[in-house]
Scaffold this active site. Structure first.
Site, PDB file in Angstrom:
ATOM      1  N   GLY D   8     -16.525  17.823  73.629  1.00 23.02           N
ATOM      2  CA  GLY D   8     -15.751  18.406  72.533  1.00 23.02           C
ATOM      3  C   GLY D   8     -15.578  17.358  71.442  1.00 23.02           C
ATOM      4  O   GLY D   8     -14.566  17.316  70.746  1.00 23.02           O
ATOM      5  N   GLY D  11     -14.543  18.203  67.807  1.00 18.61           N
ATOM      6  CA  GLY D  11     -13.302  18.944  67.565  1.00 18.61           C
ATOM      7  C   GLY D  11     -12.219  18.059  66.961  1.00 18.61           C
ATOM      8  O   GLY D  11     -12.375  16.845  66.854  1.00 18.61           O
ATOM      9  N   GLY D  76      -7.631  17.530  78.238  1.00 23.76           N
ATOM     10  CA  GLY D  76      -6.547  17.729  77.283  1.00 23.76           C
ATOM     11  C   GLY D  76      -6.469  19.153  76.764  1.00 23.76           C
ATOM     12  O   GLY D  76      -5.503  19.529  76.120  1.00 23.76           O
ATOM     13  N   THR D  77      -7.470  19.955  77.080  1.00 23.32           N
ATOM     14  CA  THR D  77      -7.461  21.347  76.640  1.00 23.32           C
ATOM     15  C   THR D  77      -6.315  22.086  77.334  1.00 23.32           C
ATOM     16  O   THR D  77      -6.011  21.826  78.504  1.00 23.32           O
ATOM     17  CB  THR D  77      -8.805  22.020  77.004  1.00 23.32           C
ATOM     18  OG1 THR D  77      -9.863  21.145  76.628  1.00 23.32           O
ATOM     19  CG2 THR D  77      -8.957  23.349  76.301  1.00 23.32           C
ATOM     20  N   ALA D 105      -3.220  17.260  81.423  1.00 30.80           N
ATOM     21  CA  ALA D 105      -1.876  17.117  80.852  1.00 30.80           C
ATOM     22  C   ALA D 105      -1.664  18.141  79.747  1.00 30.80           C
ATOM     23  O   ALA D 105      -2.528  18.303  78.886  1.00 30.80           O
ATOM     24  CB  ALA D 105      -1.679  15.717  80.289  1.00 30.80           C
ATOM     25  N   PRO D 106      -0.540  18.863  79.800  1.00 22.95           N
ATOM     26  CA  PRO D 106      -0.239  19.801  78.716  1.00 22.95           C
ATOM     27  C   PRO D 106       0.148  19.072  77.432  1.00 22.95           C
ATOM     28  O   PRO D 106       0.096  19.628  76.357  1.00 22.95           O
ATOM     29  CB  PRO D 106       0.936  20.616  79.253  1.00 22.95           C
ATOM     30  CG  PRO D 106       1.549  19.777  80.326  1.00 22.95           C
ATOM     31  CD  PRO D 106       0.476  18.864  80.852  1.00 22.95           C
ATOM     32  N   ASN D 107       0.569  17.824  77.533  1.00 25.16           N
ATOM     33  CA  ASN D 107       1.026  17.069  76.370  1.00 25.16           C
ATOM     34  C   ASN D 107       0.708  15.593  76.599  1.00 25.16           C
ATOM     35  O   ASN D 107       1.159  15.006  77.573  1.00 25.16           O
ATOM     36  CB  ASN D 107       2.541  17.270  76.195  1.00 25.16           C
ATOM     37  CG  ASN D 107       3.019  16.847  74.821  1.00 25.16           C
ATOM     38  OD1 ASN D 107       2.416  16.000  74.178  1.00 25.16           O
ATOM     39  ND2 ASN D 107       4.107  17.442  74.373  1.00 25.16           N
ATOM     40  N   HIS D 135       9.226  22.328  64.014  1.00 25.39           N
ATOM     41  CA  HIS D 135       7.775  22.336  63.817  1.00 25.39           C
ATOM     42  C   HIS D 135       7.421  22.812  62.420  1.00 25.39           C
ATOM     43  O   HIS D 135       8.252  23.379  61.708  1.00 25.39           O
ATOM     44  CB  HIS D 135       7.105  23.264  64.839  1.00 25.39           C
ATOM     45  CG  HIS D 135       6.973  22.668  66.212  1.00 25.39           C
ATOM     46  ND1 HIS D 135       8.007  22.669  67.111  1.00 25.39           N
ATOM     47  CD2 HIS D 135       5.946  22.031  66.830  1.00 25.39           C
ATOM     48  CE1 HIS D 135       7.609  22.074  68.233  1.00 25.39           C
ATOM     49  NE2 HIS D 135       6.375  21.681  68.093  1.00 25.39           N
ATOM     50  N   LYS D 139       3.304  27.529  62.961  1.00 25.05           N
ATOM     51  CA  LYS D 139       3.358  27.752  64.414  1.00 25.05           C
ATOM     52  C   LYS D 139       3.753  29.202  64.688  1.00 25.05           C
ATOM     53  O   LYS D 139       4.674  29.720  64.069  1.00 25.05           O
ATOM     54  CB  LYS D 139       4.388  26.792  65.016  1.00 25.05           C
ATOM     55  CG  LYS D 139       4.402  26.762  66.541  1.00 25.05           C
ATOM     56  CD  LYS D 139       5.307  25.638  67.031  1.00 25.05           C
ATOM     57  CE  LYS D 139       5.432  25.647  68.539  1.00 25.05           C
ATOM     58  NZ  LYS D 139       4.139  25.456  69.228  1.00 25.05           N
TER      59      LYS D 139
END
Lengths: 250, 250, 250, 250
Positions: D8, D11, D76-77, D105-107, D135, D139
């Site tokens: 990726g 990206g 990381g996706t 990891a989500p973050n 934010h 979003k």
């Protein structure tokens, strides 16, 4: 019910402790003593934990007397040097009751203790770190003892992690960059209306972590005092313990 | 449609100006010139307002050339001294077109300009005031020019109101109290991850006012640049105007 | 010396006013009255300005009585409707003394009054704006009257400037976006340890302006009360004046 | 040298990873692949760790392919469900190389991961707690997944500690108190100029603790990505690991 005696009960902090003990469902007040009162009335027969909030010149004698009577003590008075702490250790070694405990904390504000602890944990992961403390303008020392401690703890954590010094290209400055404590810049703000506040700032490319502790009022020390009382009352903390972080589950 | 020419169009700021002009419904781009290009193509026949964002060593000559050609100019380059400003004034007095206008601003970030203005307005009503500025660690000067200006403006407003000096009982300090600018303490934080930020803190017994301006990105200057372009295009601002606050309705 | 009488002198606010007047070098206390006391002792012969801090059910009668006796009044009690304000206007028109003045303020905290004013001034220059108010958890209404007023003032200023609605692409939300007041999102935080705080956030691409007012203690209202007393005492404010911003040099 | 391949690579995130790997003294780039490229070139012979930052619809197949080739993967996706995670677990159990590792990891923002962790640690010691996330206005969901997670973690920690519900006497509210997630109020601010920010507020009588994480730019994820790469490269993390906090020394 935990039976609590307060020494320094008419002082600014002690009077809050009396109120806090009276307001706690699991505690009852045994004695509320102040300067001139006879501490020898406080015994294991009537008191589980004594709380001592007096003045630096009186605290050592008070705590030694309470140890000699076999009473566990939570101490909030400041001014403890390594030498004085050693005297407490010696006294505890020869204490009349087994497993006797003394707890001393330089700061009972849970938010401040947590901020200090989190700063230490976070320090290895950030390129930059600075400390800003803010207090009322009547304070005579700058920076605060808490800010000094936080800066030193951050510096130690960075050294342990092998980090490079914080980046800083400043070439001309007339003092605005603050005091450098162990490599960490510390800034002290004095503002009417404030009480005691500390802000720890850490940064990496594209991100910042801020940890801030505000103490608006000395009543903020009471949850920490009651927590220490409960910890001593439940046992298992024989000897001398220093620092409220030792009683937090972190 | 306001016809806008950009001088310094390939620079960090100028390239954003080109984009901003292209994105504005009431503007169209005339010329986008950079170092080496011939400014003489920019004339009142094709350009209503020129925007000059180059470097301190080039800006004076550029602006004088544009004035001589009869073009109104918005200038974002820094480094303007009183002597240089005087040269612009003289040139405008002999300008070919009536009512010709030049606008120069040291800071186009609306939030920073407003923070500075509000600090000045609020200053007479607070016993305490301090300034904290925070920037990326590559910055070479500390404190920032904006923070210096804000501190001086606060000091002047306090003097005009007859206020006493800010209260401060500090007796021992190793530099944490920062730089004292005209009686106002200024603190500079340098942190990786930050860009340009300023916080003004004011306090009275029991209350605090905080005014904070964050510039995360130089794109934040574009609304101020477009506002200045529109003000010159609508006319009525003949001569030299300095400072974006002059074009805000405050 | 400005001679000041306090009505509601034993109340939470009134007792602070008595202290503040006693502490002001340019004022002296005439009468300190409370519920049940006879207001008719307060006259122009002994009092320059009366300060009324009682309860909504008593304030209208108190102020009307003081007007009838020829005394200027600063009113801090809340609960004033348009109808009640009209009654004050009528009474002042027929007042015994020429140029008699009444001043009523819903909020005497200078930081809060300034934050509200600055929010209104800044609103036309930002694409986004939201209001966050934070109070102690005993407060029964949410959001605070001050936050409502600030949101409405921002909305009005945006309309006057012809701004588009604030941008918001939220498609799924379970209530986290708060209450929409006149197009402006308002959030209310309730936290033990806090008193009364308001934060106004405004944003453009790449920049943010934050204006925050903290009231830690009701003593923060005293500078505003003394300012209003001084303004009435110096004269030139005949009739009814509402809002502390009217007495600030903004 | 740790040999890293990026999947990726063209990206928004992947291109930053390529730069970060090229800038790290202890890493070298093996392959930089994007959609359409053949993943089978990535083997243990040329790559120690692959970093996968693509899109939710492609990530599962990519990771399964890399596992089948015997390569450790940092992912990381987003978009990982329990079912998808189970598939990774099964694949790892049958992986060609012993001790093969996948990290998801989500973050990757260290400041956000630390804020979440500190909130959980601090929660048992405060009477009140609320979460405010802020934010950019593009979003589409509110509140953020991170804020939801933080609120749930605080609620769980409070339950484990036997705390009473947060105090709140609000009687009238039109929505300003936000969304209640598991007993914790969550507020979402949307402001042009912001990126991704979270603030956790906790309070006791007289004190407040604030923990704030600011992500100004996606470059803030790179230190977390490099940390995960180094952890997999040093070995000892065989199997599936989820969450960057697992790799922090907390």
């Amino acid at each position: 019910m935990i039976r609590v005696s307060v020494v320094g009960a008419k002082g600014r902090m002690g009077s809050h402790v009396v109120e806090a003990v009276n307001g706690a469902e699991d505690m009852q007040l045994a004695f509320a003593l102040d300067a001139g009162d006879d501490l020898s009335v406080i015994t294991p027969g009537n008191t589980d934990v004594a709380v001592e909030f007096t003045v630096p010149s009186a605290t050592l004698d008070n705590v030694l007397a309470l140890i000699a009577q076999g009473v566990d003590v939570v101490v909030g008075t400041t001014g403890w040097t390594d030498e004085r702490l050693d005297q407490i250790g010696v006294a505890l070694a020869g204490a009349p009751r087994a497993n006797q405990a003394v707890f001393i904390a330089p700061n009972f504000a849970i938010s401040a203790v947590l901020a200090d602890h989190f700063a230490k944990l976070a320090a290895p992961y950030f390129e930059s770190a600075e400390v800003v403390e803010l207090h009322h303008p009547n304070k005579v020392d700058a920076p605060s003892g808490t800010a000094l401690h936080t800066a030193q703890a951050i510096a130690q954590a960075r050294r342990d992690a092998g980090l490079a010094p914080v980046p800083d290209n400043t070439q001309t400055d007339g003092g605005s960059r603050g005091q450098v404590v162990d490599g960490i810049h510390v800034h002290a703000v004095r503002l009417r209306g404030l009480n005691a506040h500390e802000e720890v700032l850490m940064g990496n490319a594209g991100e910042q972590l801020t940890i801030r502790a505000d103490s608006f009022d000395r009543i903020s020390f009471m949850p920490g005092v009651l927590l220490a009382v409960r910890k001593l009352a439940e046992g298992g903390h024989a000897g001398l313990t220093v620092g409220l972080d030792r009683f937090l589950d972190l």
